[in-house]
Design an enzyme around this catalytic site. Sequence first.
Site, PDB file in Angstrom:
ATOM      1  N   ASN A  31      -0.032   4.916 -60.152  1.00 55.78           N
ATOM      2  CA  ASN A  31       0.186   4.982 -58.994  1.00 55.78           C
ATOM      3  C   ASN A  31      -0.245   4.631 -57.814  1.00 55.78           C
ATOM      4  O   ASN A  31      -0.619   5.045 -57.082  1.00 55.78           O
ATOM      5  CB  ASN A  31       1.849   5.872 -58.187  1.00 55.78           C
ATOM      6  CG  ASN A  31       0.603   7.112 -58.563  1.00 55.78           C
ATOM      7  OD1 ASN A  31      -0.597   7.073 -59.060  1.00 55.78           O
ATOM      8  ND2 ASN A  31       1.396   8.253 -58.181  1.00 55.78           N
ATOM      9  N   HIS A  68       1.960  17.017 -67.383  1.00 55.32           N
ATOM     10  CA  HIS A  68       2.053  18.516 -66.223  1.00 55.32           C
ATOM     11  C   HIS A  68       3.776  19.031 -66.271  1.00 55.32           C
ATOM     12  O   HIS A  68       5.281  19.444 -65.607  1.00 55.32           O
ATOM     13  CB  HIS A  68       1.967  18.224 -64.787  1.00 55.32           C
ATOM     14  CG  HIS A  68       3.380  16.857 -64.370  1.00 55.32           C
ATOM     15  ND1 HIS A  68       4.087  16.300 -64.943  1.00 55.32           N
ATOM     16  CD2 HIS A  68       2.357  15.636 -63.154  1.00 55.32           C
ATOM     17  CE1 HIS A  68       4.679  15.815 -64.276  1.00 55.32           C
ATOM     18  NE2 HIS A  68       3.576  14.894 -63.541  1.00 55.32           N
ATOM     19  N   ASP A 112      -3.672  16.906 -61.882  1.00 49.08           N
ATOM     20  CA  ASP A 112      -2.840  15.792 -61.999  1.00 49.08           C
ATOM     21  C   ASP A 112      -3.954  15.861 -60.156  1.00 49.08           C
ATOM     22  O   ASP A 112      -3.547  16.083 -59.295  1.00 49.08           O
ATOM     23  CB  ASP A 112      -1.627  16.625 -61.605  1.00 49.08           C
ATOM     24  CG  ASP A 112      -0.738  15.980 -61.294  1.00 49.08           C
ATOM     25  OD1 ASP A 112      -0.666  14.528 -60.822  1.00 49.08           O
ATOM     26  OD2 ASP A 112       0.792  16.453 -60.663  1.00 49.08           O
ATOM     27  N   HIS A 145      -4.327  14.382 -50.853  1.00 49.57           N
ATOM     28  CA  HIS A 145      -4.215  13.523 -49.070  1.00 49.57           C
ATOM     29  C   HIS A 145      -4.419  14.059 -48.079  1.00 49.57           C
ATOM     30  O   HIS A 145      -5.029  14.915 -48.567  1.00 49.57           O
ATOM     31  CB  HIS A 145      -2.393  14.319 -49.375  1.00 49.57           C
ATOM     32  CG  HIS A 145      -2.058  14.110 -50.237  1.00 49.57           C
ATOM     33  ND1 HIS A 145      -1.095  12.572 -50.467  1.00 49.57           N
ATOM     34  CD2 HIS A 145      -0.889  14.607 -51.682  1.00 49.57           C
ATOM     35  CE1 HIS A 145      -0.131  12.495 -52.058  1.00 49.57           C
ATOM     36  NE2 HIS A 145       0.078  13.882 -52.136  1.00 49.57           N
ATOM     37  N   PRO A 191       3.970  15.680 -52.532  1.00 48.46           N
ATOM     38  CA  PRO A 191       3.733  16.124 -52.798  1.00 48.46           C
ATOM     39  C   PRO A 191       2.518  16.340 -53.599  1.00 48.46           C
ATOM     40  O   PRO A 191       2.071  15.142 -54.009  1.00 48.46           O
ATOM     41  CB  PRO A 191       4.153  16.354 -53.768  1.00 48.46           C
ATOM     42  CG  PRO A 191       5.041  15.422 -53.598  1.00 48.46           C
ATOM     43  CD  PRO A 191       4.679  14.585 -52.423  1.00 48.46           C
TER      44      PRO A 191
END
Length: 435
Positions: free
Chosen positions: A101, A239, A312, A316, A330
């Site tokens: 992504n 996850h 994971d 950010h 998130p």
Amino acid sequence: MDRLIVFRHVRAIDPSSALDAVIDVVIEKDRIVRLGPDAGAEAAKAEWAQVITAPGAWLLPGLVDLHAHLREPGQEYKEDIRSGLAAAAAGGFTDICAMPNTLPVNDSRMVTEAMLARAHEVGGTRLHPIGAITVGQRGESLTEMGDLREAGAVAVSDDGRCVTNSAVMRRALEYASVFDLPVIQHAEDHALTEGAQMHEGSVSTRLGLRGWPRVAEDIIVSRDLLLAEYTGARYHVAHASTEGTVRLLREAKSRGLRVTAEVTPHHLLLTHEAVGLYDTACKVNPPLREQRDIEALRQGLADGTIDAVATDHAPHATIDKGCEWSEAKPGMIGLELCLPLLLGLVAEGALPLARLVTSLTQAPAGIARLPDKRIREGARADLVLIDPEERWTIDASCLRSKSHNTPFLGRTVKGRVKMTMVAGNVVFESTPRSS
């Protein structure tokens, strides 16, 4: 002069080789050539030898992360391949798999090859791209998985978005199986999570936030297991976060389905109570759940129902987290914190050390079809040296990731990576060598 590195008197731990002993390990060029009690005594006398004497330290196979977000291309202000690989090396990871992504989405040979070229330029920890299942991660048209595989992709996933259309998921499983690619599913029924902000429970009620029910994950996992059985394809749950997922996986594995799963450190350690008063560092996808889920996940990891631990790692910037809860992105970082945090579970007796090592080495390597991670003669020298007794406090200033979004800042942990070696090359070292 050929490279010669000698570890003296380290505790080498490799469950796949039934190894747990204080020994010497001798490395020439990129391979382990000798190991055993005093196996390095003669080699250590060579004037060009690099000798690491570390009594009490643990030497493990290099760690493998099946699930990381490096943000390059497209969001390099959060993380890039250089900083991400540096963080991985500091965490003991010799190999990491990067989710697709990015911007643009890694749904083509061009993006996969560009990521690998950048990783080769940077060096250090190896990067293994994961390609998208569908074009643009829109859940509609399948990507050219053969091209992705040829370019270097080790799996396919639309992580961050679930493939909710059953026909598309069936075709994805069938197509991926042609290339022996695992299909990694982000299990979330988006119709059940629309507008959801955190786990559906007492905390979401108290905070006035729309809840995200467990069943949104369980429904997708249940459907996908039926499709995996029907197609005979390799299916992997990303996850895992609910007790229902663990129960479904255990039953599927008892029938011999080709299914695997991963769990993150934060889903093993934190419940929805950690959100407190809207702590955005604890906003993750899937959300932090309840103690009964933690207990099921820990048991599932301990007994092998859940195969691997994956970070994971989701960096950010401050602007993405330093805002009101509903606007916050998130995710939390994990590459540098995974091992010390989970060594705490080992110390508590909640997880056997051998099982933790397997879940971070041999198990994820097998899922991604990477070379075995082993400590034995002839094996590639992918290794991590750990001081299991060193206590340290997690602080943003000591992290190599560009982003510092984690609720574990300020926590004191026990156990620290001292050195990471990739094919005989030291790619991270926290202190100078002893000689």
